[in-house]
Enzyme design. Sequence first.
Site, short mmCIF file in Angstrom:
data_model
loop_
_atom_site.label_atom_id
_atom_site.label_comp_id
_atom_site.label_asym_id
_atom_site.label_seq_id
_atom_site.Cartn_x
_atom_site.Cartn_y
_atom_site.Cartn_z
N THR A 58 11.63 -4.03 -0.12
CA THR A 58 11.55 -5.20 0.76
C THR A 58 10.59 -4.98 1.93
O THR A 58 10.55 -3.89 2.51
CB THR A 58 12.94 -5.61 1.29
OG1 THR A 58 12.77 -6.74 2.15
CG2 THR A 58 13.63 -4.51 2.06
N ASP A 102 4.33 -16.18 -6.51
CA ASP A 102 3.85 -16.89 -5.33
C ASP A 102 2.89 -16.00 -4.54
O ASP A 102 2.54 -14.91 -4.97
CB ASP A 102 5.00 -17.44 -4.48
CG ASP A 102 6.08 -16.42 -4.24
OD1 ASP A 102 5.73 -15.32 -3.79
OD2 ASP A 102 7.26 -16.72 -4.53
N GLY A 160 8.08 -8.31 -1.99
CA GLY A 160 9.31 -7.71 -1.46
C GLY A 160 10.40 -7.64 -2.51
O GLY A 160 10.15 -7.26 -3.66
N ASP A 161 11.60 -8.00 -2.11
CA ASP A 161 12.76 -7.97 -3.00
C ASP A 161 13.26 -9.41 -3.20
O ASP A 161 13.35 -10.17 -2.24
CB ASP A 161 13.88 -7.13 -2.36
CG ASP A 161 15.11 -7.08 -3.23
OD1 ASP A 161 15.20 -6.15 -4.04
OD2 ASP A 161 15.96 -7.99 -3.11
N LYS A 196 3.88 -21.50 -2.00
CA LYS A 196 4.94 -21.32 -0.99
C LYS A 196 4.27 -21.11 0.37
O LYS A 196 4.61 -20.21 1.11
CB LYS A 196 5.79 -20.09 -1.32
CG LYS A 196 6.84 -20.34 -2.38
CD LYS A 196 8.03 -21.08 -1.81
CE LYS A 196 9.11 -21.24 -2.86
NZ LYS A 196 10.26 -21.95 -2.33
N MET A 219 9.93 -14.37 8.76
CA MET A 219 9.64 -15.81 8.90
C MET A 219 9.87 -16.27 10.35
O MET A 219 10.38 -17.37 10.58
CB MET A 219 10.51 -16.63 7.93
CG MET A 219 10.22 -16.31 6.48
SD MET A 219 11.27 -17.17 5.32
CE MET A 219 12.70 -16.09 5.28
N GLY A 262 1.40 -6.77 6.48
CA GLY A 262 1.72 -5.37 6.20
C GLY A 262 1.37 -4.99 4.77
O GLY A 262 1.41 -5.83 3.86
N1 SAH Z 1 11.66 -11.31 -0.34
C1 SAH Z 1 10.70 -10.89 0.63
C2 SAH Z 1 10.74 -11.77 1.87
C3 SAH Z 1 10.41 -13.22 1.60
S1 SAH Z 1 10.48 -14.23 3.03
C4 SAH Z 1 10.91 -9.41 0.99
O1 SAH Z 1 11.90 -8.81 0.59
O2 SAH Z 1 10.04 -8.86 1.63
C5 SAH Z 1 8.80 -14.20 3.54
C6 SAH Z 1 8.64 -13.37 4.78
O3 SAH Z 1 8.60 -11.98 4.45
C7 SAH Z 1 7.35 -13.60 5.54
O4 SAH Z 1 7.41 -14.75 6.34
C8 SAH Z 1 7.29 -12.34 6.38
O5 SAH Z 1 8.19 -12.40 7.46
C9 SAH Z 1 7.80 -11.32 5.39
N2 SAH Z 1 6.71 -10.63 4.67
C10 SAH Z 1 6.55 -10.58 3.33
N3 SAH Z 1 5.47 -9.84 3.01
C11 SAH Z 1 4.95 -9.41 4.18
C12 SAH Z 1 3.83 -8.60 4.53
N4 SAH Z 1 3.03 -8.07 3.59
N5 SAH Z 1 3.58 -8.37 5.85
C13 SAH Z 1 4.38 -8.88 6.79
N6 SAH Z 1 5.44 -9.65 6.53
C14 SAH Z 1 5.73 -9.91 5.24
#
Ligand code: SAH
Length: 263
Positions: free
Chosen positions: A128, A45, A99-100, A67, A182, A211
């Site tokens: 994450t 995604d 992330g994770d 997504k 989120m 980020g």
């Molecule tokens: N599994 C992911 C999170 C998925 S939920 C993890 O472990 O990071 C999606 C949310 O993750 C986004 O709405 C935001 O809050 C956060 N997120 C993911 N990547 C990001 C990034 N590069 N910068 C800031 N927030 C991020």
Amino acid sequence: MPTPLVSLDVAPGTVVLVGGGPGDPGLITVRGLAAIQAADVIVHDRLAPLACLEHARPEAEIVPVGKVPRGHQTPQGQINAILVDRARRGLSVVRLKGGDNFVFGRGSEEWQACAAAGIPVRVIPGVTSAVAVPALAGIPVTHRSLTQGCTIVSGHVPPGDPRSTLNWEALACANTTLVILMGVTYLTEIMSALTAAGMAGQTPAAVIENGATPQMRVVQATVDTLPGVARERHIRPPAIIMIGSVVGLDLDREDLSDAAHTS
Ligand code: SAH
């Protein structure tokens, strides 16, 4: 000969859930990258580190699944069905996420869908965004003399919503760093709930957008002022909200490493 860093996780007819880290291709794990390099199919995604896809085999099938918050979404059932379908055809499948996979993002449901279909599934944990994005903004989620914990929550539904399982009153007084994923859409509602439950409006708070990418932006304010400042600066997802005294800490200047605490 040095010990090999990875044993290969991908195999025909199986699914590997790979955590890609928060956007920067340099933050994927060695094992996660090895899985991408070997897979027949990669289902990803938009928050996945897309630059890592350049390392896929030229003949690999790349399946983007939408997504976009409040935009086009591939229903979760359809994503599960793609994973199961490709694995049943005997292909090696990687589900690549930002992330994770087990921190929000429904990775555990994908595991369950594979297990229910009798498909072998495993997970390669990722870095994450909940802790990496604050770190990249220079904000430690814990600091020995300031806060002894961090609480990671989702703000995808507002406080008081029947779908919310969080106890925001408890979070307001838990005295840990609060990391909200989120949470952009309901930022005003979340901050109001926290102050209504007794959190000081002057508590330092920040939002970090995009980020680990060249577009990263950091906005620092307080619990009272963050919603207005974020609106003025047109902050959009993906973003992490952080609340707590660590947000006000200037790592380059302040020395809070009380010698009495070092052990
Ligand atoms: N599994 C992911 C999170 C998925 S939920 C993890 O472990 O990071 C999606 C949310 O993750 C986004 O709405 C935001 O809050 C956060 N997120 C993911 N990547 C990001 C990034 N590069 N910068 C800031 N927030 C991020």
